[in-house]
Design a protein around this motif. Sequence first.
Motif, PDB file in Angstrom:
ATOM      1  N   TYR A  77      29.954  59.381  39.417  1.00 31.67           N
ATOM      2  CA  TYR A  77      29.724  60.717  38.673  1.00 31.67           C
ATOM      3  C   TYR A  77      31.188  61.569  38.744  1.00 31.67           C
ATOM      4  O   TYR A  77      31.457  62.074  37.796  1.00 31.67           O
ATOM      5  CB  TYR A  77      28.647  61.582  39.603  1.00 31.67           C
ATOM      6  CG  TYR A  77      28.764  62.995  39.229  1.00 31.67           C
ATOM      7  CD1 TYR A  77      29.249  64.211  39.936  1.00 31.67           C
ATOM      8  CD2 TYR A  77      28.044  63.392  37.886  1.00 31.67           C
ATOM      9  CE1 TYR A  77      28.949  65.383  39.564  1.00 31.67           C
ATOM     10  CE2 TYR A  77      27.930  64.610  37.663  1.00 31.67           C
ATOM     11  CZ  TYR A  77      28.247  65.717  38.593  1.00 31.67           C
ATOM     12  OH  TYR A  77      28.340  67.066  37.735  1.00 31.67           O
ATOM     13  N   THR A  78      31.961  61.380  39.796  1.00 33.62           N
ATOM     14  CA  THR A  78      33.342  62.246  39.834  1.00 33.62           C
ATOM     15  C   THR A  78      34.102  61.484  38.919  1.00 33.62           C
ATOM     16  O   THR A  78      35.157  62.287  38.113  1.00 33.62           O
ATOM     17  CB  THR A  78      33.776  62.021  41.143  1.00 33.62           C
ATOM     18  OG1 THR A  78      33.994  60.857  41.631  1.00 33.62           O
ATOM     19  CG2 THR A  78      33.170  62.857  42.220  1.00 33.62           C
ATOM     20  N   GLY A  81      31.545  61.465  35.202  1.00 30.98           N
ATOM     21  CA  GLY A  81      30.900  62.916  34.786  1.00 30.98           C
ATOM     22  C   GLY A  81      29.520  62.923  34.347  1.00 30.98           C
ATOM     23  O   GLY A  81      29.099  63.620  33.826  1.00 30.98           O
ATOM     24  N   MET A 137      30.884  66.639  44.273  1.00 29.37           N
ATOM     25  CA  MET A 137      29.758  67.125  43.187  1.00 29.37           C
ATOM     26  C   MET A 137      29.859  68.481  42.805  1.00 29.37           C
ATOM     27  O   MET A 137      29.710  68.786  41.864  1.00 29.37           O
ATOM     28  CB  MET A 137      28.598  66.409  43.716  1.00 29.37           C
ATOM     29  CG  MET A 137      28.408  64.973  43.807  1.00 29.37           C
ATOM     30  SD  MET A 137      26.751  64.119  44.159  1.00 29.37           S
ATOM     31  CE  MET A 137      26.758  64.743  45.725  1.00 29.37           C
ATOM     32  N   MET A 140      32.755  69.267  40.621  1.00 27.60           N
ATOM     33  CA  MET A 140      32.239  68.584  39.172  1.00 27.60           C
ATOM     34  C   MET A 140      31.356  69.459  38.279  1.00 27.60           C
ATOM     35  O   MET A 140      31.704  69.353  37.147  1.00 27.60           O
ATOM     36  CB  MET A 140      31.684  66.917  39.454  1.00 27.60           C
ATOM     37  CG  MET A 140      32.895  66.036  39.833  1.00 27.60           C
ATOM     38  SD  MET A 140      34.122  65.742  38.643  1.00 27.60           S
ATOM     39  CE  MET A 140      33.087  65.227  37.242  1.00 27.60           C
ATOM     40  N   SER A 144      32.497  71.151  34.978  1.00 32.33           N
ATOM     41  CA  SER A 144      31.979  70.933  33.648  1.00 32.33           C
ATOM     42  C   SER A 144      31.031  72.137  33.099  1.00 32.33           C
ATOM     43  O   SER A 144      30.562  71.947  31.970  1.00 32.33           O
ATOM     44  CB  SER A 144      31.048  69.825  33.741  1.00 32.33           C
ATOM     45  OG  SER A 144      29.913  69.966  34.715  1.00 32.33           O
ATOM     46  N   ARG A 167      39.836  73.180  35.163  1.00 38.11           N
ATOM     47  CA  ARG A 167      38.608  72.495  35.068  1.00 38.11           C
ATOM     48  C   ARG A 167      39.227  70.859  35.348  1.00 38.11           C
ATOM     49  O   ARG A 167      38.597  70.065  36.088  1.00 38.11           O
ATOM     50  CB  ARG A 167      38.319  72.338  33.525  1.00 38.11           C
ATOM     51  CG  ARG A 167      37.229  71.318  33.270  1.00 38.11           C
ATOM     52  CD  ARG A 167      36.836  71.535  31.715  1.00 38.11           C
ATOM     53  NE  ARG A 167      35.698  70.335  31.555  1.00 38.11           N
ATOM     54  CZ  ARG A 167      35.027  70.095  30.483  1.00 38.11           C
ATOM     55  NH1 ARG A 167      35.406  71.108  29.407  1.00 38.11           N
ATOM     56  NH2 ARG A 167      34.311  69.205  30.276  1.00 38.11           N
ATOM     57  N   LYS A 170      39.878  70.606  39.303  1.00 38.44           N
ATOM     58  CA  LYS A 170      38.700  70.425  39.940  1.00 38.44           C
ATOM     59  C   LYS A 170      38.241  69.101  39.961  1.00 38.44           C
ATOM     60  O   LYS A 170      37.786  68.468  40.934  1.00 38.44           O
ATOM     61  CB  LYS A 170      37.930  71.580  39.458  1.00 38.44           C
ATOM     62  CG  LYS A 170      37.825  73.035  39.753  1.00 38.44           C
ATOM     63  CD  LYS A 170      36.828  73.742  39.274  1.00 38.44           C
ATOM     64  CE  LYS A 170      37.287  75.232  39.349  1.00 38.44           C
ATOM     65  NZ  LYS A 170      36.152  76.335  38.912  1.00 38.44           N
ATOM     66  N   THR A 171      38.364  68.374  38.394  1.00 39.74           N
ATOM     67  CA  THR A 171      37.827  67.252  38.418  1.00 39.74           C
ATOM     68  C   THR A 171      38.731  66.202  39.262  1.00 39.74           C
ATOM     69  O   THR A 171      38.335  65.098  39.918  1.00 39.74           O
ATOM     70  CB  THR A 171      37.978  66.555  36.975  1.00 39.74           C
ATOM     71  OG1 THR A 171      37.115  67.779  36.206  1.00 39.74           O
ATOM     72  CG2 THR A 171      37.650  65.452  36.740  1.00 39.74           C
ATOM     73  N   ALA A 174      37.856  66.368  42.917  1.00 34.92           N
ATOM     74  CA  ALA A 174      36.807  65.703  43.217  1.00 34.92           C
ATOM     75  C   ALA A 174      36.812  64.095  43.300  1.00 34.92           C
ATOM     76  O   ALA A 174      36.156  63.665  44.112  1.00 34.92           O
ATOM     77  CB  ALA A 174      35.507  66.015  42.315  1.00 34.92           C
ATOM     78  N   GLN A 175      37.559  63.727  42.291  1.00 32.81           N
ATOM     79  CA  GLN A 175      37.900  62.309  42.289  1.00 32.81           C
ATOM     80  C   GLN A 175      38.482  61.674  43.649  1.00 32.81           C
ATOM     81  O   GLN A 175      38.365  60.965  44.193  1.00 32.81           O
ATOM     82  CB  GLN A 175      38.718  61.782  41.144  1.00 32.81           C
ATOM     83  CG  GLN A 175      37.695  61.998  39.792  1.00 32.81           C
ATOM     84  CD  GLN A 175      38.557  61.678  38.530  1.00 32.81           C
ATOM     85  OE1 GLN A 175      39.613  61.530  38.534  1.00 32.81           O
ATOM     86  NE2 GLN A 175      37.817  61.736  37.286  1.00 32.81           N
TER      87      GLN A 175
END
Length: 459
Positions: A77-78, A81, A137, A140, A144, A167, A170-171, A174-175
């Motif tokens: 998910y990370t 997406g 999550m 993410m 998004s 954005r 943040k992504t 998260a990863q």
Amino acid sequence: MSLIKKGVERGVSLRRFSWLMLFLSAIIMAILLYTTISTVRAFDALSDATGDYIELAAAADDLMDASDYLTEEVQRYTVIGDRTHLENYFREAEGERRREHALAVMFKNAPNSPALAQLQSAMNESMDLMNREHYAMRLMLDASGDMDIPAALQKVELTEEDKALSREEKTNKAQLLTHDADYYAQKSRIREDMQECVDTLTGSTQKTREEMEARTGTSLKWMIALILLQSICVFKILWLTTRLGVRPLLKAVNHIRKDEQLPVTGAQEFRYLADTYNKMYHTYKKNIESLSFKASHDELTGVYNRAGYDLIRESLDLSSTALMILDVNFFKEINDTSGHETGDEALKKVGRVLTENFRSVDYICRIGGDEFTVFMVNLKDEPEELIRRKVDQINAALMDDSDGSPSVSMSVGIAIGDGEADSQELFRRADTALYHVKENGRMGCCFYEKDMKIKENER
């Protein structure tokens, strides 16, 4: 001296031997039953321990698989997406809940196992890791702009610093949270705790299995030994019974067919039978030439006469015999008033009634004009009541003149053999008892007692 040799030379009692073997067999069977039950219980315990190990190992694998699945879905998910992976994550975490189910199975099946400590530690690490994943999550979703936030993530609050990130930042964060060294270090600790848990379960179960296998092996050895012992007992019983009972019996049959005396061998019981038979055999051979039905039976009444009486009394086992002397009451008056033909009819009636009321194995004799004797053989303990009833039945039948026969009655004196009195002594005792009946009203019976001897001497 062996048991067989003693049995041949002295005579082993088959009855005692049979009871002894039965007692030993019962003990062996009881031990064998106990051993069998112990073996079954040990096998059941081994089966339960194996089943528990399989279930616990499966539970541990489920817990690790569930943790890896959550990791895989959060990482996808990370990186990608795709919200599908987010939904898969919470379907496992909140729906299937394999980790919690695995933990419940372990607490149920091994509540006191040291493995639970490692399992609980792995679970705690997994929960800490889940908090990190929830934060990733949430980043993410925020990056998004997805406002459909799962309930579990609604409680996650981003720091002011992270809220200010772009954005893309943040992504990336998260990863990083789901791929950095700290994340994999936590995963590694979870695996180590789970492996220690599995190792502890394996060792504990292996110890239980070894103990149960040892118990089962010992029980099986005992069972084999007891079965062999039981087989030996059965073989001994068959062998000794054949040696001391069946073989002498088969030989005896051949000797009897050849009209020969029996060899006194085998068990005590057979020796007694052979000795008794030989005694009767010698008596029979000694008197066979002079004894015939006419010579030994009374022509008028059909019962044994005095000659038959003399032969019979010497061939009986008097220890289990009762001698009865019976006198017809007032027989002289019957002859004087009604004639000798009527007297003869009365004697015939007496002979007939006695024959009808005694067994075929008993010996009825007429030893004088109106004097009869009866040898009641093979009596059991305390036959007095039986004899009294017979005497009453005999007198009742003799008094019945409805068929036109003369009405008579009898006085009876009885002496029961005690193994000490010979035939002459037994007759003297019965005669003394008969005198007592005549002195006390006639038409009845009396058993000889020792205090009658004084009265006999006075008479």
